[in-house]
Motif scaffolding. Structure first.
Motif, PDB file in Angstrom:
ATOM      1  N   GLU A 193       2.887  -9.776 -10.520  1.00  9.29           N
ATOM      2  CA  GLU A 193       3.111  -8.962  -9.319  1.00  9.29           C
ATOM      3  C   GLU A 193       3.408  -7.506  -9.666  1.00  9.29           C
ATOM      4  O   GLU A 193       3.067  -6.607  -8.905  1.00  9.29           O
ATOM      5  N   ARG A 194       4.045  -7.244 -10.795  1.00 10.70           N
ATOM      6  CA  ARG A 194       4.351  -5.865 -11.192  1.00 10.70           C
ATOM      7  C   ARG A 194       3.087  -5.071 -11.469  1.00 10.70           C
ATOM      8  O   ARG A 194       3.059  -3.856 -11.299  1.00 10.70           O
ATOM      9  N   LEU A 208       0.371  -5.251  -9.775  1.00 14.89           N
ATOM     10  CA  LEU A 208      -0.229  -4.885  -8.495  1.00 14.89           C
ATOM     11  C   LEU A 208       0.568  -3.833  -7.731  1.00 14.89           C
ATOM     12  O   LEU A 208       0.032  -3.207  -6.814  1.00 14.89           O
ATOM     13  N   LEU A 209       1.836  -3.629  -8.065  1.00 15.02           N
ATOM     14  CA  LEU A 209       2.658  -2.662  -7.356  1.00 15.02           C
ATOM     15  C   LEU A 209       2.243  -1.246  -7.719  1.00 15.02           C
ATOM     16  O   LEU A 209       1.950  -0.931  -8.865  1.00 15.02           O
ATOM     17  N   ASP A 210       2.227  -0.375  -6.726  1.00 15.04           N
ATOM     18  CA  ASP A 210       1.855   1.019  -6.931  1.00 15.04           C
ATOM     19  C   ASP A 210       3.119   1.829  -7.158  1.00 15.04           C
ATOM     20  O   ASP A 210       3.994   1.896  -6.293  1.00 15.04           O
ATOM     21  N   ASP A 211       3.232   2.472  -8.305  1.00  8.93           N
ATOM     22  CA  ASP A 211       4.402   3.288  -8.618  1.00  8.93           C
ATOM     23  C   ASP A 211       4.168   4.708  -8.161  1.00  8.93           C
ATOM     24  O   ASP A 211       3.291   5.402  -8.660  1.00  8.93           O
ATOM     25  N   ASP A 212       4.983   5.168  -7.204  1.00  9.78           N
ATOM     26  CA  ASP A 212       4.878   6.541  -6.721  1.00  9.78           C
ATOM     27  C   ASP A 212       5.885   7.459  -7.399  1.00  9.78           C
ATOM     28  O   ASP A 212       6.012   8.616  -7.016  1.00  9.78           O
ATOM     29  N   ASP A 213       6.615   6.956  -8.377  1.00  7.35           N
ATOM     30  CA  ASP A 213       7.659   7.725  -9.041  1.00  7.35           C
ATOM     31  C   ASP A 213       7.138   8.554 -10.224  1.00  7.35           C
ATOM     32  O   ASP A 213       7.914   9.074 -10.997  1.00  7.35           O
TER      33      ASP A 213
END
Length: 50
Positions: free
Chosen positions: A39-40, A42-47
């Protein structure tokens, strides 16, 4: 036939080493979170810095 005297103990030792490595990984929690890494990804990091 003499090669069996060497190959059988080597095969048994390798099998025991593999079993010991599996049991160590099981006890150290390697299989606790099987879905977390999937799952990590697939997550989009905006940081991210610009």
């Amino acid at each position: 036939m003499n090669y069996l005297v060497v190959l059988i103990p080597v095969a048994l030792l390798l099998g025991l080493a593999g079993l010991a490595a599996f049991l160590w990984s099981l006890r150290s929690g390697q299989y606790e979170d099987l879905d977390g890494a999937a799952e990590r990804v697939l997550l989009d990091d905006d940081d991210k810095p610009s």
